[in-house]
Design a protein around this motif. Structure first.
Motif, PDB file in Angstrom:
ATOM      1  N   MET A   1      -4.691  -6.032  -4.635  1.00 58.01           N
ATOM      2  CA  MET A   1      -4.886  -5.369  -5.752  1.00 58.01           C
ATOM      3  C   MET A   1      -3.657  -4.766  -6.378  1.00 58.01           C
ATOM      4  O   MET A   1      -2.790  -4.258  -5.629  1.00 58.01           O
TER       5      MET A   1
ATOM      6  N   CYS B   1       0.709  -1.160   0.087  1.00 60.84           N
ATOM      7  CA  CYS B   1       0.090  -0.061  -0.205  1.00 60.84           C
ATOM      8  C   CYS B   1       0.778   1.200   0.050  1.00 60.84           C
ATOM      9  O   CYS B   1       0.652   2.122  -0.774  1.00 60.84           O
TER      10      CYS B   1
ATOM     11  N   GLY C   1      -8.178   6.003   0.042  1.00 60.13           N
ATOM     12  CA  GLY C   1      -8.644   4.974   0.946  1.00 60.13           C
ATOM     13  C   GLY C   1      -8.623   3.690   0.030  1.00 60.13           C
ATOM     14  O   GLY C   1      -8.927   3.626  -1.115  1.00 60.13           O
ATOM     15  N   GLY C   2      -8.891   2.633   1.072  1.00 62.73           N
ATOM     16  CA  GLY C   2      -8.963   1.360   0.193  1.00 62.73           C
ATOM     17  C   GLY C   2     -10.596   0.906   0.505  1.00 62.73           C
ATOM     18  O   GLY C   2     -11.082   1.607   1.113  1.00 62.73           O
TER      19      GLY C   2
ATOM     20  N   THR D   1     -11.609   6.657   6.134  1.00 64.72           N
ATOM     21  CA  THR D   1     -10.473   5.969   6.036  1.00 64.72           C
ATOM     22  C   THR D   1      -9.220   6.773   5.662  1.00 64.72           C
ATOM     23  O   THR D   1      -9.160   7.964   6.054  1.00 64.72           O
TER      24      THR D   1
ATOM     25  N   THR E   1     -12.663   2.355   8.868  1.00 63.17           N
ATOM     26  CA  THR E   1     -11.366   1.285   8.499  1.00 63.17           C
ATOM     27  C   THR E   1     -10.046   1.759   9.008  1.00 63.17           C
ATOM     28  O   THR E   1      -9.636   2.822   8.589  1.00 63.17           O
ATOM     29  N   THR E   2      -9.373   0.956   9.836  1.00 61.55           N
ATOM     30  CA  THR E   2      -8.368   1.477  10.407  1.00 61.55           C
ATOM     31  C   THR E   2      -7.298   0.310  10.668  1.00 61.55           C
ATOM     32  O   THR E   2      -7.699  -0.949  10.536  1.00 61.55           O
TER      33      THR E   2
ATOM     34  N   VAL F   1      -2.205  -1.502  -7.321  1.00 59.37           N
ATOM     35  CA  VAL F   1      -2.619  -0.115  -7.123  1.00 59.37           C
ATOM     36  C   VAL F   1      -1.321   0.661  -7.921  1.00 59.37           C
ATOM     37  O   VAL F   1      -0.884   1.863  -7.602  1.00 59.37           O
TER      38      VAL F   1
ATOM     39  N   SER G   1      -7.544  -3.780   9.965  1.00 60.19           N
ATOM     40  CA  SER G   1      -6.871  -4.373   9.022  1.00 60.19           C
ATOM     41  C   SER G   1      -5.916  -5.002   9.617  1.00 60.19           C
ATOM     42  O   SER G   1      -5.106  -4.846  10.767  1.00 60.19           O
TER      43      SER G   1
ATOM     44  N   MET H   1      -3.911   5.490  -3.174  1.00 65.67           N
ATOM     45  CA  MET H   1      -4.543   4.757  -1.937  1.00 65.67           C
ATOM     46  C   MET H   1      -4.388   5.518  -0.741  1.00 65.67           C
ATOM     47  O   MET H   1      -5.316   5.566   0.078  1.00 65.67           O
TER      48      MET H   1
HETATM   49  N1  SAM Z   1      -5.132   2.811   7.301  1.00 64.72           N
HETATM   50  C1  SAM Z   1      -6.475   1.863   7.359  1.00 64.72           C
HETATM   51  C2  SAM Z   1      -6.173   0.456   7.437  1.00 64.72           C
HETATM   52  O1  SAM Z   1      -5.146  -0.034   7.481  1.00 64.72           O
HETATM   53  O2  SAM Z   1      -7.090  -0.364   7.393  1.00 64.72           O
HETATM   54  C3  SAM Z   1      -7.172   2.638   6.277  1.00 64.72           C
HETATM   55  C4  SAM Z   1      -6.589   2.633   4.982  1.00 64.72           C
HETATM   56  S1  SAM Z   1      -6.228   1.325   4.020  1.00 64.72           S
HETATM   57  C5  SAM Z   1      -5.717   1.900   2.374  1.00 64.72           C
HETATM   58  C6  SAM Z   1      -7.821   0.633   3.750  1.00 64.72           C
HETATM   59  C7  SAM Z   1      -7.838  -0.998   3.185  1.00 64.72           C
HETATM   60  O3  SAM Z   1      -7.141  -1.226   1.825  1.00 64.72           O
HETATM   61  C8  SAM Z   1      -6.901  -1.861   4.384  1.00 64.72           C
HETATM   62  O4  SAM Z   1      -7.687  -3.086   4.766  1.00 64.72           O
HETATM   63  C9  SAM Z   1      -5.745  -2.195   3.320  1.00 64.72           C
HETATM   64  O5  SAM Z   1      -5.346  -3.617   3.779  1.00 64.72           O
HETATM   65  C10 SAM Z   1      -6.549  -2.336   2.074  1.00 64.72           C
HETATM   66  N2  SAM Z   1      -5.452  -2.259   1.038  1.00 64.72           N
HETATM   67  C11 SAM Z   1      -4.530  -1.522   0.874  1.00 64.72           C
HETATM   68  N3  SAM Z   1      -3.602  -1.659  -0.358  1.00 64.72           N
HETATM   69  C12 SAM Z   1      -4.338  -2.970  -0.848  1.00 64.72           C
HETATM   70  C13 SAM Z   1      -3.858  -3.694  -2.069  1.00 64.72           C
HETATM   71  N4  SAM Z   1      -2.774  -3.181  -2.887  1.00 64.72           N
HETATM   72  N5  SAM Z   1      -4.675  -4.616  -2.267  1.00 64.72           N
HETATM   73  C14 SAM Z   1      -5.812  -4.881  -1.510  1.00 64.72           C
HETATM   74  N6  SAM Z   1      -6.100  -4.219  -0.505  1.00 64.72           N
HETATM   75  C15 SAM Z   1      -5.287  -3.191  -0.063  1.00 64.72           C
END
Ligand code: SAM
Length: 344
Positions: A201, A34, A343-344, A76, A105-106, A203, A129, A339
């Motif tokens: 995913m 991410c 946010g995801g 998020t 989402t945290t 990104v 997460s 991202m």
């Molecule tokens: N910091 C928070 C967290 O960790 O949940 C919120 C933001 S984070 C970008 C939101 C969600 O996106 C998280 O569950 C994260 O695991 C998911 N995420 C981030 N990059 C991703 C990727 N490349 N593929 C799939 N899910 C992803």
């Protein structure tokens, strides 16, 4: 509130129902999939404070979206709990007519100390997460020396604060944490919480995504099914992104989010607001539409609503479906996704 507004639909007849609000582009974690440290290192230019929407601006934007049909808000980031006094924003959002659900989402790092205040302010649900219970694996992924046990404590604190069931998101990357699938499933069976496996995913250029690192949701389900038989269950609501399953022995529910192998663009009713006030109509949209300018130059709610409605009415996004059709799932694409902003 004109009913015509709630009939708003895009070019594929998709309504606007959900708004994801990124409240900050900063995060204490450097999850390799991410915000990898090579890109988001010491010199990375995060947004200056003045460029972030204020709570008042965010609440105003949310009110405009609610008038256009949005019913659910998700906060998020970045890491949303890095935004100081987030519960104040939650309380402001909870007072908006039409908003039925506010979720967060945290990564959980700051959640234990905040869960009570957030729940009292009107937060309804939390997604935490957690990519592994094995500290060596989890720390290699979060690249912030953050142990899994502290995330588990945060999940328990959220449940104690009334935010149960907690959803737990696990991004699965082949060769990195796929061996954590069964231990995670075993841990959350009978916990009352809902573990959801997310396909890794693309990104864009920042995480070096490769298709062979995606573990298809179908494989995840059959792996779990061999150990603890599961059966599919109906979506909780139309357009739900996770496919739901329950353990046949009654030990609870799991979900898979198959954004790569089974894109769900057709049912996508989500808009995303970045921390600096750009509206994105797709997670994979290359560019956003600036709403901060109109918010700050004093446009009325009516005028803002008309701008958002016009953007939504023109919406054609079905990025993931197209990519699957065009590439036959064999190629990597290089679109850059912010991202951390949206946010995801
Ligand atoms: N910091 C928070 C967290 O960790 O949940 C919120 C933001 S984070 C970008 C939101 C969600 O996106 C998280 O569950 C994260 O695991 C998911 N995420 C981030 N990059 C991703 C990727 N490349 N593929 C799939 N899910 C992803």
């Amino acid at each position: 509130m004109a009913s015509a507004e709630s009939q708003l639909a895009d070019t594929l007849a998709r309504a606007l129902r959900d708004l994801r609000i990124s409240v900050t582009d900063r995060c204490q974690f450097r999850c390799t999939y991410c915000m990898p440290r090579e890109v988001f290192g010491r010199d990375f230019a995060f947004l200056p404070r003045a460029e972030l929407l204020t709570f008042e601006e965010l609440a105003r934007a949310a009110r405009v979206f609610a008038r256009l049909g949005a019913r659910k808000l998700r906060l998020t980031g970045g890491e949303p709990l890095l935004r100081r006094d987030l519960e104040r924003l939650v309380a402001m959002l909870a007072g908006i007519d039409g908003i039925a659900d506010i979720a967060l989402t945290t990564n959980g790092a700051l959640l234990a100390g905040k869960a009570g205040a957030l729940a009292s302010a009107g937060l309804r649900r939390v997604t935490v997460s957690l990519d592994s219970l094995d500290d060596a694996v989890f720390m290699a992924l979060n690249d912030a020396a953050f142990p899994a046990g502290r995330v588990l404590e945060a999940i328990a604190a959220a449940a104690d604060a009334g935010l149960a069931p907690v959803k737990v998101n696990m991004v699965v990357r082949r060769g990195v944490n796929d061996e954590s699938i069964l231990p995670m499933a075993g841990h959350f069976r009978n916990s009352g919480h809902v573990l959801r496996f997310i396909e890794y995913m693309d990104v864009g250029t920042t995480n070096g995504w490769r298709l062979d690192e995606v573990v298809p949701a179908a494989q995840i389900i059959s792996l779990i099914d061999r150990q603890w038989p599961v059966e599919p269950i109906a979506p909780a609501y139309p357009g739900e992104v996770a496919s739901r399953y329950r353990y046949r022995d009654g030990a609870g529910e799991i979900g898979v989010i198959a954004s790569v192998t089974q894109p769900f663009c057709r049912g996508c009713t989500r808009a995303r607001l970045s921390a600096d006030g750009k509206l994105y109509t797709c997670l994979f949209a290359g560019t956003g539409h600036d709403l901060r300018g109109p918010l700050r130059r004093g446009d009325s709610d009516q005028a803002l609503g008309e701008q958002v409605a016009a953007i939504w009415a023109r919406r054609t996004d079905r990025y993931s479906e197209r990519r699957t059709l065009q590439t036959g799932r064999t190629q990597q694409v290089t679109r850059k996704v912010e991202m951390s902003h949206i946010g995801g």
